[in-house]
Design a protein around this motif. Structure first.
Motif, PDB file in Angstrom:
ATOM      1  N   CYS A   1       3.349   0.304   2.913  1.00  0.00           N
ATOM      2  CA  CYS A   1       2.033  -0.336   3.005  1.00  0.00           C
ATOM      3  C   CYS A   1       2.135  -1.672   3.735  1.00  0.00           C
ATOM      4  N   GLU A   2       3.197  -2.410   3.470  1.00  0.00           N
ATOM      5  CA  GLU A   2       3.379  -3.703   4.123  1.00  0.00           C
ATOM      6  C   GLU A   2       3.700  -3.537   5.612  1.00  0.00           C
ATOM      7  N   LYS A   3       4.414  -2.466   5.969  1.00  0.00           N
ATOM      8  CA  LYS A   3       4.683  -2.193   7.379  1.00  0.00           C
ATOM      9  C   LYS A   3       3.396  -1.916   8.144  1.00  0.00           C
ATOM     10  N   LEU A   4       2.407  -1.410   7.450  1.00  0.00           N
ATOM     11  CA  LEU A   4       1.116  -1.130   8.073  1.00  0.00           C
ATOM     12  C   LEU A   4       0.178  -2.336   8.000  1.00  0.00           C
ATOM     13  N   GLY A   5       0.737  -3.475   7.623  1.00  0.00           N
ATOM     14  CA  GLY A   5      -0.058  -4.699   7.571  1.00  0.00           C
ATOM     15  C   GLY A   5      -0.870  -4.862   6.310  1.00  0.00           C
ATOM     16  N   GLY A   6      -0.546  -4.084   5.280  1.00  0.00           N
ATOM     17  CA  GLY A   6      -1.311  -4.134   4.045  1.00  0.00           C
ATOM     18  C   GLY A   6      -1.199  -5.458   3.308  1.00  0.00           C
ATOM     19  N   GLN A   7      -2.297  -5.851   2.685  1.00  0.00           N
ATOM     20  CA  GLN A   7      -2.347  -7.064   1.862  1.00  0.00           C
ATOM     21  C   GLN A   7      -2.246  -6.650   0.393  1.00  0.00           C
ATOM     22  N   LYS A   8      -1.207  -7.065  -0.284  1.00  0.00           N
ATOM     23  CA  LYS A   8      -0.986  -6.664  -1.674  1.00  0.00           C
ATOM     24  C   LYS A   8      -2.047  -7.260  -2.581  1.00  0.00           C
ATOM     25  N   ILE A   9      -2.545  -6.444  -3.512  1.00  0.00           N
ATOM     26  CA  ILE A   9      -3.526  -6.902  -4.486  1.00  0.00           C
ATOM     27  C   ILE A   9      -3.046  -6.529  -5.881  1.00  0.00           C
ATOM     28  N   ASP A  10      -3.535  -7.240  -6.870  1.00  0.00           N
ATOM     29  CA  ASP A  10      -3.098  -7.042  -8.252  1.00  0.00           C
ATOM     30  C   ASP A  10      -4.012  -6.032  -8.939  1.00  0.00           C
ATOM     31  N   GLU A  11      -3.931  -4.785  -8.463  1.00  0.00           N
ATOM     32  CA  GLU A  11      -4.706  -3.694  -9.058  1.00  0.00           C
ATOM     33  C   GLU A  11      -3.830  -2.455  -9.113  1.00  0.00           C
ATOM     34  N   ALA A  12      -4.033  -1.630 -10.126  1.00  0.00           N
ATOM     35  CA  ALA A  12      -3.268  -0.408 -10.333  1.00  0.00           C
ATOM     36  C   ALA A  12      -1.775  -0.752 -10.440  1.00  0.00           C
ATOM     37  N   ASP A  13      -0.898   0.238 -10.304  1.00  0.00           N
ATOM     38  CA  ASP A  13       0.536  -0.042 -10.291  1.00  0.00           C
ATOM     39  C   ASP A  13       0.959  -0.551  -8.920  1.00  0.00           C
ATOM     40  N   ILE A  14       0.345   0.003  -7.890  1.00  0.00           N
ATOM     41  CA  ILE A  14       0.534  -0.480  -6.528  1.00  0.00           C
ATOM     42  C   ILE A  14      -0.832  -0.501  -5.856  1.00  0.00           C
ATOM     43  N   GLY A  15      -1.199  -1.640  -5.296  1.00  0.00           N
ATOM     44  CA  GLY A  15      -2.496  -1.755  -4.646  1.00  0.00           C
ATOM     45  C   GLY A  15      -2.418  -2.575  -3.376  1.00  0.00           C
ATOM     46  N   TYR A  16      -3.070  -2.087  -2.330  1.00  0.00           N
ATOM     47  CA  TYR A  16      -3.081  -2.790  -1.043  1.00  0.00           C
ATOM     48  C   TYR A  16      -4.437  -2.627  -0.373  1.00  0.00           C
ATOM     49  N   ILE A  17      -4.806  -3.646   0.365  1.00  0.00           N
ATOM     50  CA  ILE A  17      -5.929  -3.529   1.298  1.00  0.00           C
ATOM     51  C   ILE A  17      -5.320  -3.382   2.690  1.00  0.00           C
ATOM     52  N   ILE A  18      -5.660  -2.301   3.364  1.00  0.00           N
ATOM     53  CA  ILE A  18      -5.071  -1.968   4.655  1.00  0.00           C
ATOM     54  C   ILE A  18      -6.187  -1.758   5.676  1.00  0.00           C
ATOM     55  N   ASN A  19      -6.005  -2.301   6.859  1.00  0.00           N
ATOM     56  CA  ASN A  19      -7.010  -2.129   7.904  1.00  0.00           C
ATOM     57  C   ASN A  19      -6.901  -0.744   8.540  1.00  0.00           C
ATOM     58  N   ILE A  20      -8.010  -0.020   8.513  1.00  0.00           N
ATOM     59  CA  ILE A  20      -8.114   1.224   9.267  1.00  0.00           C
ATOM     60  C   ILE A  20      -8.290   0.873  10.749  1.00  0.00           C
ATOM     61  N   PHE A  21      -9.319   0.108  11.025  1.00  0.00           N
ATOM     62  CA  PHE A  21      -9.474  -0.604  12.288  1.00  0.00           C
ATOM     63  C   PHE A  21      -9.346  -2.088  11.962  1.00  0.00           C
ATOM     64  N   ASP A  22      -9.171  -2.915  12.974  1.00  0.00           N
ATOM     65  CA  ASP A  22      -8.962  -4.345  12.715  1.00  0.00           C
ATOM     66  C   ASP A  22     -10.097  -4.962  11.900  1.00  0.00           C
ATOM     67  N   PHE A  23     -11.270  -4.380  11.992  1.00  0.00           N
ATOM     68  CA  PHE A  23     -12.476  -4.927  11.371  1.00  0.00           C
ATOM     69  C   PHE A  23     -12.978  -4.071  10.205  1.00  0.00           C
ATOM     70  N   LEU A  24     -12.211  -3.053   9.815  1.00  0.00           N
ATOM     71  CA  LEU A  24     -12.672  -2.145   8.758  1.00  0.00           C
ATOM     72  C   LEU A  24     -11.521  -1.802   7.804  1.00  0.00           C
ATOM     73  N   PRO A  25     -11.498  -2.425   6.619  1.00  0.00           N
ATOM     74  CA  PRO A  25     -10.411  -2.193   5.663  1.00  0.00           C
ATOM     75  C   PRO A  25     -10.723  -1.071   4.674  1.00  0.00           C
ATOM     76  N   VAL A  26      -9.658  -0.586   4.030  1.00  0.00           N
ATOM     77  CA  VAL A  26      -9.785   0.339   2.913  1.00  0.00           C
ATOM     78  C   VAL A  26      -8.890  -0.181   1.795  1.00  0.00           C
ATOM     79  N   LYS A  27      -9.300   0.041   0.557  1.00  0.00           N
ATOM     80  CA  LYS A  27      -8.471  -0.339  -0.589  1.00  0.00           C
ATOM     81  C   LYS A  27      -7.734   0.901  -1.084  1.00  0.00           C
ATOM     82  N   PHE A  28      -6.410   0.811  -1.105  1.00  0.00           N
ATOM     83  CA  PHE A  28      -5.544   1.911  -1.541  1.00  0.00           C
ATOM     84  C   PHE A  28      -4.912   1.556  -2.882  1.00  0.00           C
TER      85      PHE A  28
END
Length: 211
Positions: free
Chosen positions: A135-162
């Motif tokens: 997730c971090e290799k894909l530029g994901g921003q770690k968040i404190d949710e679930a056991d593992i949580g990241y906000i990752i950009n699909i496009f530079d201007f459009l994120p998804v929460k995983f």
């Protein structure tokens, strides 16, 4: 004997034929994209893609310094953004499950477990540390949710929460994802699944390369 093309291949080729007819300058300006005489460029899930302005082909630049043709999920996600998105776009800052997005009448399996993700849930369960690294290799921003949580950009201007929940004594492992409330101003409902499916594929590829 000639190999028959799949429906995915046929739909991909049809979509690619449309792109050369579109207003590339307008698209580049709308999304602040790089454009030259031959190509329009866009970042999609941690990779840079080029769209050929003459024949519509879409390719990404691989780590081996070669260009590789995009597959169905990539093509449909990128072209849907260009073709479908509304004129004025902005994120709301509110996260929603796909089934609770505005305008979705019946998304199916509301509140239920998504069986599409089973193979990824198994892979991720067995490689928890590598999942975070991917997730971090894909530029994901770690968040404190679930056991593992990241906000990752699909496009530079459009994120998804995983979100990934590890297996415990009562529940199997589970993947969940959330979009901004306004995502359907950017892409169609079905395209949210194309894009997220490709994200899971990208994460899995990174993990398998590390195993």
């Amino acid at each position: 004997m000639t190999n028959q093309k799949s429906n995915y291949e046929i739909q991909t080729q049809k979509a690619l034929l449309l792109f050369p007819k579109w207003d590339h300058e307008k698209i580049a300006k709308k999304f602040n994209l790089e454009l030259d005489e031959n190509y329009l460029y866009i970042n999609f899930i941690g990779q840079k893609y080029r769209l050929n302005r003459q024949n519509g082909s879409i390719q990404y630049f691989s780590k081996n310094n070669t260009y590789i043709d995009a597959t169905y999920n990539e093509v449909m996600s990128i072209l849907d953004l260009f073709d479908y998105s509304k004129e004025h776009l902005h994120l709301s800052g509110n996260w929603c499950t796909p089934n609770s997005l505005k305008g979705v009448v019946n998304g199916g399996n509301v509140g239920g477990k998504n069986t599409m993700f089973g193979k990824y849930e198994t892979l991720f369960s067995n490689n928890i540390n590598l999942l975070s690294k991917a997730c971090e290799k894909l530029g994901g921003q770690k968040i404190d949710e679930a056991d593992i949580g990241y906000i990752i950009n699909i496009f530079d201007f459009l994120p998804v929460k995983f979100l990934f929940f590890e297996e415990d004594c009562d529940f199997p492992p589970e993947i969940k994802f959330f979009w901004d409330e306004n995502v359907l101003d950017y892409i169609r409902f079905e395209t949210t699944f194309f894009a997220f499916s490709h994200l899971l594929q990208r994460i899995a590829e990174i993990i398998k390369n590390e195993i």
